[in-house]
Design a protein around this motif. Sequence first.
Motif, PDB file in Angstrom:
ATOM      1  N   LEU A  28       0.823  -1.213   0.000  1.00 22.55           N
ATOM      2  CA  LEU A  28       0.000   0.000   0.000  1.00 22.55           C
ATOM      3  C   LEU A  28       0.855   1.261   0.000  1.00 22.55           C
ATOM      4  O   LEU A  28       0.538   2.243  -0.668  1.00 22.55           O
ATOM      5  CB  LEU A  28      -0.955  -0.005   1.205  1.00 22.55           C
ATOM      6  CG  LEU A  28      -1.952   1.161   1.242  1.00 22.55           C
ATOM      7  CD1 LEU A  28      -2.770   1.228  -0.039  1.00 22.55           C
ATOM      8  CD2 LEU A  28      -2.872   1.035   2.449  1.00 22.55           C
ATOM      9  N   TRP A  56      -6.300  -2.173  -3.421  1.00 23.85           N
ATOM     10  CA  TRP A  56      -6.233  -1.739  -2.014  1.00 23.85           C
ATOM     11  C   TRP A  56      -5.944  -2.967  -1.155  1.00 23.85           C
ATOM     12  O   TRP A  56      -6.853  -3.701  -0.763  1.00 23.85           O
ATOM     13  CB  TRP A  56      -7.538  -1.072  -1.559  1.00 23.85           C
ATOM     14  CG  TRP A  56      -7.427  -0.634  -0.120  1.00 23.85           C
ATOM     15  CD1 TRP A  56      -7.653  -1.401   0.985  1.00 23.85           C
ATOM     16  CD2 TRP A  56      -7.013   0.646   0.359  1.00 23.85           C
ATOM     17  NE1 TRP A  56      -7.398  -0.669   2.122  1.00 23.85           N
ATOM     18  CE2 TRP A  56      -7.004   0.587   1.769  1.00 23.85           C
ATOM     19  CE3 TRP A  56      -6.640   1.837  -0.270  1.00 23.85           C
ATOM     20  CZ2 TRP A  56      -6.631   1.678   2.561  1.00 23.85           C
ATOM     21  CZ3 TRP A  56      -6.283   2.915   0.524  1.00 23.85           C
ATOM     22  CH2 TRP A  56      -6.278   2.843   1.920  1.00 23.85           C
ATOM     23  N   GLY A  61      -8.715   0.705   5.685  1.00 20.37           N
ATOM     24  CA  GLY A  61      -9.827   0.418   4.798  1.00 20.37           C
ATOM     25  C   GLY A  61     -10.282  -1.014   4.985  1.00 20.37           C
ATOM     26  O   GLY A  61     -10.209  -1.558   6.086  1.00 20.37           O
ATOM     27  N   VAL A  66     -11.737  -1.745  -3.239  1.00 22.07           N
ATOM     28  CA  VAL A  66     -11.118  -0.591  -3.879  1.00 22.07           C
ATOM     29  C   VAL A  66     -11.782   0.716  -3.450  1.00 22.07           C
ATOM     30  O   VAL A  66     -11.157   1.780  -3.469  1.00 22.07           O
ATOM     31  CB  VAL A  66     -11.130  -0.788  -5.415  1.00 22.07           C
ATOM     32  CG1 VAL A  66     -10.555   0.418  -6.135  1.00 22.07           C
ATOM     33  CG2 VAL A  66     -10.326  -2.041  -5.768  1.00 22.07           C
ATOM     34  N   SER A  68     -12.091   1.700  -0.691  1.00 23.94           N
ATOM     35  CA  SER A  68     -11.287   2.220   0.412  1.00 23.94           C
ATOM     36  C   SER A  68     -10.469   3.439  -0.010  1.00 23.94           C
ATOM     37  O   SER A  68     -10.049   4.233   0.829  1.00 23.94           O
ATOM     38  CB  SER A  68     -10.349   1.137   0.948  1.00 23.94           C
ATOM     39  OG  SER A  68     -11.076  -0.003   1.372  1.00 23.94           O
ATOM     40  N   TRP A  69     -10.223   3.581  -1.329  1.00 25.03           N
ATOM     41  CA  TRP A  69      -9.427   4.715  -1.820  1.00 25.03           C
ATOM     42  C   TRP A  69     -10.182   6.046  -1.712  1.00 25.03           C
ATOM     43  O   TRP A  69      -9.586   7.114  -1.906  1.00 25.03           O
ATOM     44  CB  TRP A  69      -9.009   4.495  -3.275  1.00 25.03           C
ATOM     45  CG  TRP A  69      -7.846   3.560  -3.418  1.00 25.03           C
ATOM     46  CD1 TRP A  69      -7.881   2.243  -3.743  1.00 25.03           C
ATOM     47  CD2 TRP A  69      -6.452   3.887  -3.247  1.00 25.03           C
ATOM     48  NE1 TRP A  69      -6.597   1.710  -3.786  1.00 25.03           N
ATOM     49  CE2 TRP A  69      -5.706   2.712  -3.479  1.00 25.03           C
ATOM     50  CE3 TRP A  69      -5.763   5.067  -2.909  1.00 25.03           C
ATOM     51  CZ2 TRP A  69      -4.314   2.670  -3.393  1.00 25.03           C
ATOM     52  CZ3 TRP A  69      -4.369   5.024  -2.826  1.00 25.03           C
ATOM     53  CH2 TRP A  69      -3.664   3.831  -3.055  1.00 25.03           C
ATOM     54  N   TYR A  72      -8.591   8.677   0.248  1.00 27.24           N
ATOM     55  CA  TYR A  72      -7.300   9.191  -0.252  1.00 27.24           C
ATOM     56  C   TYR A  72      -7.497  10.011  -1.521  1.00 27.24           C
ATOM     57  O   TYR A  72      -6.682  10.858  -1.842  1.00 27.24           O
ATOM     58  CB  TYR A  72      -6.366   8.010  -0.524  1.00 27.24           C
ATOM     59  CG  TYR A  72      -4.897   8.372  -0.596  1.00 27.24           C
ATOM     60  CD1 TYR A  72      -4.171   8.680   0.560  1.00 27.24           C
ATOM     61  CD2 TYR A  72      -4.213   8.402  -1.814  1.00 27.24           C
ATOM     62  CE1 TYR A  72      -2.821   8.994   0.497  1.00 27.24           C
ATOM     63  CE2 TYR A  72      -2.861   8.713  -1.884  1.00 27.24           C
ATOM     64  CZ  TYR A  72      -2.169   9.011  -0.720  1.00 27.24           C
ATOM     65  OH  TYR A  72      -0.838   9.329  -0.775  1.00 27.24           O
ATOM     66  N   THR A  80     -15.326   2.398  -9.294  1.00 28.51           N
ATOM     67  CA  THR A  80     -14.213   1.560  -8.819  1.00 28.51           C
ATOM     68  C   THR A  80     -14.140   0.303  -9.662  1.00 28.51           C
ATOM     69  O   THR A  80     -15.128  -0.127 -10.267  1.00 28.51           O
ATOM     70  CB  THR A  80     -14.381   1.110  -7.347  1.00 28.51           C
ATOM     71  OG1 THR A  80     -15.536   0.279  -7.246  1.00 28.51           O
ATOM     72  CG2 THR A  80     -14.502   2.280  -6.401  1.00 28.51           C
ATOM     73  N   SER A 112      -1.198  -1.108  -9.488  1.00 29.45           N
ATOM     74  CA  SER A 112      -1.004  -2.268  -8.623  1.00 29.45           C
ATOM     75  C   SER A 112       0.484  -2.536  -8.509  1.00 29.45           C
ATOM     76  O   SER A 112       1.302  -1.895  -9.163  1.00 29.45           O
ATOM     77  CB  SER A 112      -1.750  -3.505  -9.149  1.00 29.45           C
ATOM     78  OG  SER A 112      -1.298  -3.845 -10.434  1.00 29.45           O
TER      79      SER A 112
END
Lengths: 385, 137
Positions: A28, A56, A61, A66, A68-69, A72, A80, A112
Amino acid sequence: MKPRPRQAAIVGLYVTKQARRLEGRTELDLLMEAADGALADAALDARDVDGAAIAWPGPGGVPNEVGSWASYFKTPLAFTSEHWSDCAGARGILKAAAAIEAGLCDIVVLGSGTAGQFTSGSVGVGDGIEFADVYGSTAMAQFALVMRRYMHEYGVGPEPFAHVAATIRNHGHVNPEAVMYGAGPYTAADVLASPLIAAPLHRLECALVAEGACAIVLTTLERARDLPHAPVLVLGGGMEFHGAAYANPPLLREMGMMGQEAVKRTFSAAGATPRDVDVFCLYDAVAFEVVRQFEMLGFCRPGEGGAFTAGDRLTLQGDCPTNLDGGILSHSWIGTGQLTLKAIECARQLRGGCGARQVEGAELALATNAGAGARHIEMALFGRA
Amino acid sequence: MLEPPLTAYALKPTPLTQPFWDAARERRLVVQHCRTCSKKFFRPEIACPHCRARDWEWVESTGKGTLYSFAVMHRAPSPAFKAPFIFAAIEMDEGWVLFSNLIGLEIEEAEIGMEVEVCFHAVSDELTVPLFRPARR
Ligand SMILES: [Zn+2]
């Protein structure tokens, strides 16, 4: 070719340091560096990113979610991509581009990589494929099955594949960013003298495993015109899935020319042919696959790929410059991030400024991911605006 | 002489695949046979990949086939395997294909197209895996 409405373009890219081991780094942590780097390259604000196609892995998260982004990037995210393979390579880029062109979102960060203990795991085999794992299956082993059958049916020896491996590894030999920078240079004889891994595959014909991450930023061509770099257009793409990857034996009669439909789709969308391509970034987890893909692309007939890729054809001086960054064989293999690295090399070549390995005036670049052993393939064609 | 490479494995069968492993423990190789199109198929599926019918049964295979292709594995993918071993694609005479290991011969004797027959390796009380060896004349 006339750009489509809301035509998607790559406007930012970033590759972290790639190495066999990146001590003290987590996946991460590397992904955030890659996302920030790609956004800085694009001169875009993280809080404007409304599409996340970036893995992610956690911590924080919910791992593998994903969304969870959002904390940020932008809350709410408008788009997503949820699956690991939808956050990487041609597959991820084509879906993100489709989302942008459909008006689902405006700015996507895709990325990734792999490192340390928070890795989302290796690609393909080993994740519990019931009738393969008990026999010691690996991705290399399955490519080796196709390769051996190919050699048998066409009466081809190991030399052509060793030559391609040496050629691509020699590209990495002079790329300071490559994990194998400085290793070599190699001859086909060196490759054939390296230890057998999954015979007929030798160690130097197979990809290495490394750590690192990469990311790209996509938006509309209209938006891209205000940004610092020349936009790289996603002109077309295609995918083929012949059942679950690595689950059933890859037979040459089914996989030998696998990808022709995806090729047709890719190039008809772009109004081009494979012969128009200036830069090839082909899947080279094993060198054999590069040979096969030139057959798939229609440059020669089945069984003639070895003759086609002989000599200096795949070098900067040749008429099919291929994997000039060193490819997966020498530059880096970082989980699904290796798929994205193919697109990044395409974009860098189309922007110009690749230094000693720049293909002068490159206008069309092709990235391919996966191949015969995996029983699926994805590809994307990129061009200048 | 190549021996069975697998020494331990935690199998996680599904209700669909359980009959295959149950049969293997009884040293029988079974395969799904479609009652609609009369073809056999593998891996296990709910619907026949040839005709989409769901009307199928498990039947016992003759166990005879040929070596379609193979990789000589000089590195074990995990400590559960003893290298070197042969990872093989077997094409059954009945028209289906599967992965397996080829045993009971020297590595140099393996040859594409050679006739092979099923044999069985008991890995544990729970798991027996079908393997292949050169066919006896
Ligand atoms: Zn059927």
